[in-house]
Every structure is written in C-alpha cells, then in structure tokens.
Design a protein around this motif. Structure first.
Motif: not given
Length: 143
Positions: A14-42
């Motif tokens: 949705a953020h990418g669509a709302a930002s169009y025709p520009y690049e949308g951006c943001g941060l992925l928040l969560g935890v890193s577990e055993n080489g995996r990034n588990v995202v809880r919030l964007a």
C-alpha cells in the motif's frame, strides 16, 4: 530468509502504491532468529531524496526518522531487520545503485514492484559479506 505476515506485506504494498510514481520506502522491524529475519511491523517513511525528478528511481530515509523508529522499536523489544522500497514501473530486482547504497549485512532488502500505481511482486535480497552484491533470499508470507 525473510518472514512476514500478509498484513505487513499489505502495508508495504500500500505504501508503494501511495508513493507512486516515486519510490516508497521504510523500515522492517522484528527479530533475527537463526539467520532468519522475522518481521513484526513495517514502518513506512517519507522518501526525502533531495532531487524531486530522481525520486522515481531513488530514495533516502531521513536519519532522524530512522532513529525515531529504531528507538521506538527497541522500546517494544524489536530491532530494525531490513529496509523496504518500491520500484515504480521496474522489476523488483536489486539495482547496482541499491547495492552501492546498502550498508548492513544481515538486513533484508525487500523490493516491491509497482506498475502504474498497482503493487505487484516483492523480492528480497541480502548483502554479501564483502558488500560486493546481493543474493536473493526466500520470502515466507504467513497469516
């Protein structure tokens, strides 16, 4: 591997669509577990790239915005585990510019294609340890 819920993925799209025709951006928040990034919030953020005409192919996150999100996440027991951005009218493939600007080994770099304002496929990348390029990582979207 990047793991995120459908709701988080929908927020990013949705953020990418709302930002169009520009690049949308943001941060992925969560935890890193055993080489995996588990995202809880964007956390969508403003693209503050200084040259308006270049925003369809470049983005910048304001360092003050980044810090505020990172501190709020830490208060909730979360870390920044990645960055997301959109590619307006281009495939979700990491570009040489994406590689040049990437700084954090271990982060997931999620790119979502947005064509004509409609979000499409997302792909995620990890920076190699020598910072010379990206390797694609698997994405798992859960309910």
């Amino acid at each position: 591997m990047l793991i995120l819920t459908q709701n988080v993925h929908d927020t990013i799209a949705a953020h990418g669509a709302a930002s169009y025709p520009y690049e949308g951006c943001g941060l992925l928040l969560g935890v890193s577990e055993n080489g995996r990034n588990v995202v809880r919030l964007a956390r969508p953020l403003a693209n503050v790239w200084p040259v308006e005409s270049e925003k369809p192919e470049r983005f910048r996150i304001d360092p003050a915005d980044w810090l505020a999100v990172e501190l709020a996440a830490a208060a909730e027991g979360l870390d920044v585990v990645g960055i997301f951005h959109s590619h307006p009218d281009h495939p979700p493939v990491a570009s040489p510019r994406d590689v040049a600007w990437a700084a954090f080994v271990g982060y997931s770099y999620l790119i979502t294609q947005v064509v004509g304002g409609v979000p499409g496929q997302s792909r995620s990348w990890q920076l190699t340890t020598d910072r010379a390029g990206f390797v694609e990582e698997e994405i798992e979207i859960t309910e």
